[in-house]
Write an enzyme that holds these catalytic residues in place. Structure first.
Site, PDB file in Angstrom:
ATOM      1  N   LYS A 173      15.549   4.295   4.721  1.00  0.00           N
ATOM      2  CA  LYS A 173      16.362   3.076   4.661  1.00  0.00           C
ATOM      3  C   LYS A 173      17.843   3.385   4.575  1.00  0.00           C
ATOM      4  CE  LYS A 173      13.771  -0.302   2.203  1.00  0.00           C
ATOM      5  NZ  LYS A 173      13.383  -0.846   0.885  1.00  0.00           N
ATOM      6  N   GLY A 187      19.029  -7.575   6.468  1.00  0.00           N
ATOM      7  CA  GLY A 187      18.472  -8.353   7.581  1.00  0.00           C
ATOM      8  C   GLY A 187      17.409  -7.601   8.357  1.00  0.00           C
ATOM      9  N   LEU A 211       4.750   1.316   1.232  1.00  0.00           N
ATOM     10  CA  LEU A 211       3.561   0.674   0.661  1.00  0.00           C
ATOM     11  C   LEU A 211       2.790  -0.034   1.774  1.00  0.00           C
ATOM     12  CD1 LEU A 211       5.111  -0.755  -2.633  1.00  0.00           C
ATOM     13  CD2 LEU A 211       4.092   1.476  -2.229  1.00  0.00           C
ATOM     14  N   GLU A 234      15.491  -4.434  -3.666  1.00  0.00           N
ATOM     15  CA  GLU A 234      16.932  -4.698  -3.580  1.00  0.00           C
ATOM     16  C   GLU A 234      17.284  -5.977  -4.304  1.00  0.00           C
ATOM     17  OE1 GLU A 234      18.844  -5.820  -0.008  1.00  0.00           O
ATOM     18  OE2 GLU A 234      17.261  -7.174   0.637  1.00  0.00           O
ATOM     19  N   ARG A 263      23.499 -13.611  -4.189  1.00  0.00           N
ATOM     20  CA  ARG A 263      23.909 -14.881  -3.572  1.00  0.00           C
ATOM     21  C   ARG A 263      22.731 -15.844  -3.598  1.00  0.00           C
ATOM     22  NH1 ARG A 263      20.748 -14.414   0.882  1.00  0.00           N
ATOM     23  NH2 ARG A 263      20.474 -12.304   1.686  1.00  0.00           N
ATOM     24  N   ARG A 307      10.787 -21.689   8.004  1.00  0.00           N
ATOM     25  CA  ARG A 307      12.094 -21.564   8.654  1.00  0.00           C
ATOM     26  C   ARG A 307      11.974 -21.981  10.110  1.00  0.00           C
ATOM     27  NH1 ARG A 307      15.307 -16.278   6.445  1.00  0.00           N
ATOM     28  NH2 ARG A 307      14.461 -16.293   4.333  1.00  0.00           N
TER      29      ARG A 307
HETATM   30  P1  ADP Z   1      16.730  -5.952   4.004  1.00  0.00           P
HETATM   31  O1  ADP Z   1      17.897  -5.714   3.098  1.00  0.00           O
HETATM   32  O2  ADP Z   1      16.962  -5.496   5.391  1.00  0.00           O
HETATM   33  O3  ADP Z   1      16.175  -7.346   3.900  1.00  0.00           O
HETATM   34  P2  ADP Z   1      14.697  -4.984   2.125  1.00  0.00           P
HETATM   35  O4  ADP Z   1      14.891  -3.723   1.390  1.00  0.00           O
HETATM   36  O5  ADP Z   1      14.883  -6.259   1.389  1.00  0.00           O
HETATM   37  O6  ADP Z   1      15.591  -4.962   3.450  1.00  0.00           O
HETATM   38  O7  ADP Z   1      13.230  -5.003   2.749  1.00  0.00           O
HETATM   39  C1  ADP Z   1      12.828  -6.032   3.635  1.00  0.00           C
HETATM   40  C2  ADP Z   1      11.346  -5.948   3.903  1.00  0.00           C
HETATM   41  O8  ADP Z   1      10.997  -4.652   4.435  1.00  0.00           O
HETATM   42  C3  ADP Z   1      10.463  -6.081   2.676  1.00  0.00           C
HETATM   43  O9  ADP Z   1      10.227  -7.423   2.313  1.00  0.00           O
HETATM   44  C4  ADP Z   1       9.200  -5.389   3.156  1.00  0.00           C
HETATM   45  O10 ADP Z   1       8.470  -6.240   4.028  1.00  0.00           O
HETATM   46  C5  ADP Z   1       9.738  -4.222   3.966  1.00  0.00           C
HETATM   47  N1  ADP Z   1       9.876  -3.028   3.108  1.00  0.00           N
HETATM   48  C6  ADP Z   1      10.987  -2.595   2.474  1.00  0.00           C
HETATM   49  N2  ADP Z   1      10.745  -1.476   1.737  1.00  0.00           N
HETATM   50  C7  ADP Z   1       9.446  -1.186   1.901  1.00  0.00           C
HETATM   51  C8  ADP Z   1       8.550  -0.164   1.378  1.00  0.00           C
HETATM   52  N3  ADP Z   1       8.984   0.790   0.559  1.00  0.00           N
HETATM   53  N4  ADP Z   1       7.247  -0.207   1.759  1.00  0.00           N
HETATM   54  C9  ADP Z   1       6.792  -1.180   2.589  1.00  0.00           C
HETATM   55  N5  ADP Z   1       7.579  -2.149   3.113  1.00  0.00           N
HETATM   56  C10 ADP Z   1       8.869  -2.170   2.775  1.00  0.00           C
END
Ligand code: ADP
Length: 450
Positions: free
Chosen positions: A158, A164, A203, A287, A291, A337
């Site tokens: 990541k 997004g 996961l 995360e 907001r 949505r």
């Molecule tokens: P963004 O900031 O792009 O929205 P997030 O970190 O919030 O990214 O993650 C968005 C989505 O990505 C999560 O809701 C999940 O579906 C998937 N995701 C993120 N991290 C993981 C992980 N460690 N294992 C499985 N899916 C993940």
């Protein structure tokens, strides 16, 4: 209380803020690009200022233009909505430097949480459980491979600045690592100007559960339970509900308290969302969004509160109206949505609305800036509205959603309405037995989406 506030956004969220302000007796100023001169938020606000050409960079993201609009109209505070400048610490700093108020957290809160590595580190120190993974950033491919073997595949790479759904790549096995690592870095660099990445265990059957928090900036904070946002396409939410069908009252109270305490610790101010993956009874922090979220209305539905009103109140220095004790859940709420997109590929479908009819009746809320004859411009996000329903329980909310979708008419452009009508037929949706991967599989099987 403020006399006048400026809304630095467009579409349904700008209306959402204008409506709350009006109920509070606060005047509102809309800003808009030349492509949005006929937009509903411009019509509904007390005043409006054109801040630039269609390109977001030169209008909704132009800090000098927005500050100038405040000075011209005498607005004292700025509500950023979501997206655009809502999580831009530099924007908050400029607002403060001009003696204005940002309706949201401090620049420091945004800075800490905006970078996902720092956010994880902070949360870990505050006692919030996190997804297992690298300690901080991973600089080289060799290091990534070593960590992949240690954490165990599959893993997800990541971008620390990502958002997004961009800047995330899965490596199913060691063979995928090189490509996933390089692509996540490249996406981080090109979308967010930062190529730092970190690694997490991927996961395989989690739900996306997020906790709504709210702080008064003086060391008091509450939680407003969870939202389950597991129905996602390309890591982006399309259907959200509260309470989460898989979360018990004990789990809610436990994780909710962890989150509220963490926010009290950092004297967080305003609305925030702490996002988790939930698997086998465990919560893992991913995360924080500093907001208001797109899906905040489901929380408002079950608690009967107005989060925007509360944001405006605490920003003006008034105390928070919530106490943990008087926040009680009532029933079930679901949001879908509505995007102007063409299935099966979800291509944006801008254009003129030839007919619009919003559903109504008990427990139905339509947050949309559409009207008959409105032309959806091609320059912005394809979200054109949110349909939110509330029922005494989940089955009633689902039945109400089906009924409301049946009444809803949006003609002239393609929309995601047929997707939700089809999803309501699915047993997994009816029973709530889904995880974050369910919709991707469903789309592949039913729409041939890869
Ligand atoms: P963004 O900031 O792009 O929205 P997030 O970190 O919030 O990214 O993650 C968005 C989505 O990505 C999560 O809701 C999940 O579906 C998937 N995701 C993120 N991290 C993981 C992980 N460690 N294992 C499985 N899916 C993940």
């Amino acid at each position: 209380m403020f006399n006048k506030i400026l809304v630095a956004n467009r579409g349904e969220i700008a209306l959402r803020v204008i409506r709350a302000a009006r109920e509070m007796g606060v005047k509102s100023v809309a800003v808009h690009s030349t492509a949005d001169s006929d937009a509903m938020h411009v019509r509904m606000a007390d005043e409006s200022v054109c801040i630039g050409p269609p390109s977001s960079q030169q209008s909704y993201l132009s800090i000098p233009a927005i500050i100038a609009a405040c000075e011209i109209t005498g607005a004292e505070a700025i509500h950023p909505g979501y997206g655009f400048l809502s999580e831009n610490a530099g924007f908050v700093q400029v607002i403060e430097d001009h003696g204005l108020t940002f309706i949201g957290p401090t620049a420091e809160h945004i800075r800490i949480m905006g970078d996902k590595i720092t956010a994880k580190d902070t949360m870990k120190k505050l006692g919030v459980p996190c997804v297992p993974g690298s300690e901080g950033g991973v600089a080289t491919l060799d290091e990534a491979k070593k960590l992949g073997a240690e954490i165990g595949y599959p893993v997800i790479i990541k971008a620390t600045a990502g958002g997004g759904g961009k800047g995330m790549k899965v490596a199913q096995t060691a063979k995928d690592m090189e490509r996933a690592f390089q692509t996540a870095r490249a996406e981080g660099k090109s979308n967010f100007g930062n190529d730092e990445v970190y690694i997490e265990k991927y996961l395989t059957t989690p739900r996306h559960i997020e906790i709504q928090v709210f702080g008064d900036g003086k060391g008091r904070a509450v939680h407003l339970g969870e939202r389950d946002c597991s129905l996602q396409r390309r890591h982006q939410k399309v259907f959200e509900e509260a309470p989460g069908p898989a979360i018990s009252a004990e789990e809610r109270a436990r994780i909710g308290k962890v989150c509220a305490d963490a926010m009290a610790d950092i004297s967080y101010i305003g609305a925030g969302t702490i996002e988790f993956l939930y698997e086998n009874g465990e919560f893992y922090f991913i995360e924080m969004n500093t907001r208001l979220q797109v899906e905040h209305p489901v929380t408002e539905g079950i608690f009967g509160v107005d989060l925007v009103r509360e944001q405006i109140r605490v920003a003006s220095g008034l105390p928070m109206e919530f106490t943990q004790e008087n926040l009680k859940i009532n029933g079930h709420a679901i949001e879908v949505r509505l995007n102007a997109e063409k299935l099966p590929n979800f291509r944006p479908s801008p254009g003129r609305i030839s007919q619009y009819h919003a559903p109504g009746g008990l427990g139905v809320r339509m947050d949309s800036a559409l009207y008959d004859g409105y032309s959806i411009p091609p320059y912005y996000d394809s979200l054109i509205g949110k349909l939110i329903v509330h029922g005494r329980d989940r089955p009633e909310a689902l039945a109400r959603l089906g009924r409301a979708l049946g009444e809803l008419i949006i003609d002239g452009v393609d929309t995601t309405i047929p997707l939700f009508r089809a999803l309501l037929e699915e047993e997994a949706v009816q029973t709530g037995a889904y995880n974050i991967h369910w919709l991707e599989h469903w789309l592949e099987t039913n729409l041939g989406e890869a």
